[in-house]
Each structure stands twice: as structure tokens, then as C-alpha cells.
Write a protein that holds these residues in place. Structure first.
Motif, PDB file in Angstrom:
ATOM      1  N   TRP A 118       0.876  -1.115  -0.030  1.00  0.00           N
ATOM      2  CA  TRP A 118       0.023   0.123   0.116  1.00  0.00           C
ATOM      3  C   TRP A 118       0.977   1.209   0.056  1.00  0.00           C
ATOM      4  CZ3 TRP A 118      -5.437  -1.128   1.536  1.00  0.00           C
ATOM      5  CH2 TRP A 118      -5.995  -0.038   1.362  1.00  0.00           C
ATOM      6  N   HIS A 119       1.936   0.917   0.663  1.00  0.00           N
ATOM      7  CA  HIS A 119       2.872   2.352   0.960  1.00  0.00           C
ATOM      8  C   HIS A 119       3.728   2.593  -0.417  1.00  0.00           C
ATOM      9  CE1 HIS A 119       5.924   5.217   2.605  1.00  0.00           C
ATOM     10  NE2 HIS A 119       6.734   4.267   1.960  1.00  0.00           N
ATOM     11  N   GLU A 120       3.907   1.451  -1.089  1.00  0.00           N
ATOM     12  CA  GLU A 120       4.409   1.627  -2.336  1.00  0.00           C
ATOM     13  C   GLU A 120       3.785   2.236  -3.559  1.00  0.00           C
ATOM     14  OE1 GLU A 120       5.946  -2.231  -3.167  1.00  0.00           O
ATOM     15  OE2 GLU A 120       7.897  -2.121  -1.899  1.00  0.00           O
TER      16      GLU A 120
ATOM     17  N   MET B 105       3.204   5.977  -3.041  1.00  0.00           N
ATOM     18  CA  MET B 105       4.322   6.565  -3.607  1.00  0.00           C
ATOM     19  C   MET B 105       4.459   6.891  -5.010  1.00  0.00           C
ATOM     20  SD  MET B 105       5.775   7.392  -0.728  1.00  0.00           S
ATOM     21  CE  MET B 105       7.330   8.182  -1.280  1.00  0.00           C
ATOM     22  N   GLN B 106       3.728   5.992  -5.761  1.00  0.00           N
ATOM     23  CA  GLN B 106       3.863   6.351  -7.271  1.00  0.00           C
ATOM     24  C   GLN B 106       3.051   7.737  -7.540  1.00  0.00           C
ATOM     25  OE1 GLN B 106       1.557   3.127  -8.630  1.00  0.00           O
ATOM     26  NE2 GLN B 106       3.072   1.504  -8.187  1.00  0.00           N
ATOM     27  N   PRO B 107       3.486   8.313  -8.620  1.00  0.00           N
ATOM     28  CA  PRO B 107       2.757   9.503  -9.122  1.00  0.00           C
ATOM     29  C   PRO B 107       1.497   9.630  -9.381  1.00  0.00           C
ATOM     30  CG  PRO B 107       4.631   9.298 -10.292  1.00  0.00           C
ATOM     31  CD  PRO B 107       4.688   7.941  -9.510  1.00  0.00           C
ATOM     32  N   PRO B 108       0.366  10.283  -8.991  1.00  0.00           N
ATOM     33  CA  PRO B 108      -0.970  10.076  -9.094  1.00  0.00           C
ATOM     34  C   PRO B 108      -1.284  10.285 -10.699  1.00  0.00           C
ATOM     35  CG  PRO B 108      -0.408  12.434  -8.421  1.00  0.00           C
ATOM     36  CD  PRO B 108       0.740  11.731  -8.377  1.00  0.00           C
TER      37      PRO B 108
ATOM     38  N   GLY C  80      -3.864  -3.827 -14.228  1.00  0.00           N
ATOM     39  CA  GLY C  80      -2.391  -3.551 -14.646  1.00  0.00           C
ATOM     40  C   GLY C  80      -1.724  -3.356 -13.377  1.00  0.00           C
ATOM     41  N   ASN C  81      -2.219  -2.553 -12.327  1.00  0.00           N
ATOM     42  CA  ASN C  81      -1.330  -1.982 -11.447  1.00  0.00           C
ATOM     43  C   ASN C  81      -0.745  -3.249 -10.676  1.00  0.00           C
ATOM     44  OD1 ASN C  81      -0.887  -1.102  -8.230  1.00  0.00           O
ATOM     45  ND2 ASN C  81      -1.303   0.881  -9.552  1.00  0.00           N
ATOM     46  N   LEU C  82       0.690  -3.113 -10.353  1.00  0.00           N
ATOM     47  CA  LEU C  82       1.204  -4.293  -9.729  1.00  0.00           C
ATOM     48  C   LEU C  82       1.028  -4.582  -8.319  1.00  0.00           C
ATOM     49  CD1 LEU C  82       4.729  -3.741 -11.314  1.00  0.00           C
ATOM     50  CD2 LEU C  82       3.095  -5.395 -11.992  1.00  0.00           C
ATOM     51  N   GLN C  83       0.240  -3.459  -7.745  1.00  0.00           N
ATOM     52  CA  GLN C  83       0.232  -3.550  -6.142  1.00  0.00           C
ATOM     53  C   GLN C  83      -1.364  -4.091  -6.128  1.00  0.00           C
ATOM     54  OE1 GLN C  83       1.964  -0.725  -7.243  1.00  0.00           O
ATOM     55  NE2 GLN C  83       3.880  -1.705  -6.401  1.00  0.00           N
ATOM     56  N   ILE C  84      -2.313  -3.674  -6.702  1.00  0.00           N
ATOM     57  CA  ILE C  84      -3.781  -3.636  -6.677  1.00  0.00           C
ATOM     58  C   ILE C  84      -4.055  -5.132  -6.403  1.00  0.00           C
ATOM     59  CG2 ILE C  84      -6.139  -3.643  -7.760  1.00  0.00           C
ATOM     60  CD1 ILE C  84      -5.437  -1.156  -6.456  1.00  0.00           C
ATOM     61  N   HIS C  85      -3.567  -5.935  -7.201  1.00  0.00           N
ATOM     62  CA  HIS C  85      -4.075  -7.476  -7.188  1.00  0.00           C
ATOM     63  C   HIS C  85      -3.752  -8.156  -5.732  1.00  0.00           C
ATOM     64  CE1 HIS C  85      -5.778 -11.250  -8.728  1.00  0.00           C
ATOM     65  NE2 HIS C  85      -4.380 -11.882  -8.567  1.00  0.00           N
ATOM     66  N   PRO C  86      -2.552  -8.089  -5.654  1.00  0.00           N
ATOM     67  CA  PRO C  86      -1.802  -8.804  -4.414  1.00  0.00           C
ATOM     68  C   PRO C  86      -2.547  -8.173  -3.196  1.00  0.00           C
ATOM     69  CG  PRO C  86       0.025  -7.626  -5.255  1.00  0.00           C
ATOM     70  CD  PRO C  86      -1.176  -7.591  -6.247  1.00  0.00           C
ATOM     71  N   ILE C  87      -2.724  -6.967  -3.138  1.00  0.00           N
ATOM     72  CA  ILE C  87      -3.310  -6.288  -2.133  1.00  0.00           C
ATOM     73  C   ILE C  87      -4.785  -6.965  -2.110  1.00  0.00           C
ATOM     74  CG2 ILE C  87      -4.592  -3.988  -1.147  1.00  0.00           C
ATOM     75  CD1 ILE C  87      -2.021  -2.545  -2.303  1.00  0.00           C
TER      76      ILE C  87
ATOM     77  N   THR D 285       4.713   2.296  10.741  1.00  0.00           N
ATOM     78  CA  THR D 285       6.072   1.928   9.991  1.00  0.00           C
ATOM     79  C   THR D 285       6.489   3.022   9.031  1.00  0.00           C
ATOM     80  OG1 THR D 285       5.376  -0.687   9.897  1.00  0.00           O
ATOM     81  CG2 THR D 285       7.239   0.121   8.296  1.00  0.00           C
ATOM     82  N   TYR D 286       5.321   3.561   8.271  1.00  0.00           N
ATOM     83  CA  TYR D 286       5.603   4.665   7.194  1.00  0.00           C
ATOM     84  C   TYR D 286       5.231   5.947   7.523  1.00  0.00           C
ATOM     85  CZ  TYR D 286       6.344   0.176   4.779  1.00  0.00           C
ATOM     86  OH  TYR D 286       6.574  -1.131   4.276  1.00  0.00           O
TER      87      TYR D 286
END
Length: 245
Positions: free
Chosen positions: A161-163, A166-169, A194-201, A238-239
Motif C-alpha cells: 500500500w505504501h509503495e 508513493m507512485q505519481p498520481p 495492470g497495477n502491480l500492487q492492486i491485485h496482491p493487496i 512503519t511509514y
């Protein structure tokens, strides 16, 4: 929707909290916050699966006009649930959802008000009862946060979620549409897939919610909210960030 907000809505269903108070709170928000508030209530009410016959009654009770198009409606004999994107009348949507909830809740309350195992049917006019519910929930958040069986999954989700944060909007094209067109909706959906974080989250959250539901006997809504609360705590500690920003 926070536990405090849900208590407020249920107090409205029990006739304790006046509708005017909830509408006044909505009126104090900016347009973006209003949209989120309406959508949170929409999700909460739609999970209750209110009867189709209640929809027309809710529109009539809310006195929002015969031309109002509800965000929860029956179609072809089955319930058709959909989200109004960028609604021009969030106050009407909110009022309709409040009335629809109250119709459905009062029916359930009459049948379950003596059921002490479910806090949603307790007498929430009692301040001590409300404080006990909040304390119990706070303790549950702490227990889940400290539970080593779930810790690695929550740490992983917080990192993803943090990564992602940090991506540009993404720049969203602005035009005159009140609602997303079909092509726009399809395009944005493909971007999300296609977002690399959405699916695993999504997969990890669903897995944890299922596990929490089984372990603690929670309904889907509470398991979802509990999961988000614990993720947010990991994010903050943590962040120094939050999933709600």
C-alpha cells in the motif's frame, strides 16, 4: 465507515439520532468527502440486501421527488445495485439511503432486539452500552494487530500500500460527464488490473477478512473494517502515513 459512524447510523435506525443531525454533518463536508460519505453508506446499506419493495417507500419517505434515480434499485425481478459516479445530488442520495436503511433496520430490530450477541441490535441509547462496544472493538483491533498468525500478511499489505501511495498520481481527464461512460469505466478498470500492487493487496485483504470472519465470528462488513484498521495502524507506525489519505 468507522465504527463510530456505524453506531451513529444504527442509532438513527433506532430513532435515537435525528436525521437532521446526520444531514448537517454531511453538509459540513466538501464535495469529495460528501461523495465518500455517501458511498460508505451505500456499501453499508447494500450489504443488508434490503427488499425491493422498500426502495419506493424510501423514496416516498425521503420526499426527494418522483424523478429521483436511486443508487440501489430493482430491475427485472432481481436487485440491481450500482454506484452513481460523481453524483450531482449527494444530499438526495444520502437521504434516500438513510430512509432505506431505517425501513430495513426497524424490521430486523423488531425481530432481533433481544439478541444480545449482536451489538447492532442492542439499545444504543445507553451510553455505557456504546462505550462498551467501542472498547470491545478497540481491544479486537489490538488483538488482531498483535496476533502473530496474521502479522506477516498485514506487514506485506502495508508495504504494498505504501509503495502504491508513493507512485505519481494518475492524471484523470476532466470533461462534462456527470457519470463515467462505459468506455471510460472499461479503460480505468484495465488500468487498475495492470497495477502491480492492486491485485496482491486485494487477494491478501480478502484472505485475511475470510480468516478473521471465521476466527472471531464477524460479518463481512466488520471483518473488512477491522482489516483496514489494522493495515492503517501498520502504515502509521512503519511509514508515518495512512491508507485514508
Amino acid at each position: 465507515m468507522s465504527i463510530e459512524e456505524q453506531i451513529k447510523i444504527i442509532q438513527f435506525g433506532q430513532g435515537i439520532c435525528p436525521e437532521a443531525e446526520l444531514l448537517e454533518q454531511l453538509d459540513q463536508l466538501d464535495e469529495s468527502e460528501k461523495g465518500k460519505q455517501v458511498f460508505d453508506l451505500y456499501v453499508f446499506v447494500s450489504r443488508l440486501k434490503p427488499a425491493d419493495a422498500d426502495i419506493g417507500q424510501a423514496i416516498a419517505d425521503a420526499d426527494i421527488g418522483p424523478d429521483y434515480s436511486p443508487c440501489i434499485s430493482p430491475k427485472s425481478g432481481t436487485r440491481k445495485v450500482w454506484r452513481k459516479m460523481f453524483s450531482e445530488h449527494p444530499e438526495k442520495d444520502y437521504m434516500f439511503l438513510l430512509r432505506l436503511f431505517k425501513i430495513d433496520y426497524q424490521r430486523r430490530y423488531a425481530l432481533n432486539k433481544d439478541n444480545a450477541t449482536n451489538w447492532q441490535y442492542r439499545d444504543l441509547s445507553n451510553r455505557e452500552t456504546v462505550e462498551a462496544i467501542l472498547k470491545q472493538y478497540e481491544n479486537l483491533v489490538e488483538e488482531v494487530y498483535q496476533n502473530p498468525s496474521f502479522r506477516s500478511e498485514f506487514v506485506c499489505i502495508a508495504k504494498l500500500w505504501h509503495e502504491r501511495s508513493m507512485q505519481p498520481p494518475t492524471q484523470i481527464r476532466q470533461d462534462h460527464y456527470t457519470y463515467l461512460t462505459y468506455d471510460e469505466l472499461l479503460t480505468e478498470s484495465i488500468k487498475l488490473l495492470g497495477n502491480l500492487q492492486i491485485h496482491p493487496i486485494s487477494m491478501l485483504c480478502h484472505s485475511i477478512e475470510q480468516a478473521l470472519s471465521i476466527k472471531y465470528g464477524l460479518d463481512h462488513g466488520l471483518a473488512n473494517r477491522l482489516t483496514l484498521e489494522v493495515i492503517d495502524r501498520h502504515m502509521r507506525e512503519t511509514y508515518n502515513s495512512s491508507i485514508y489519505k
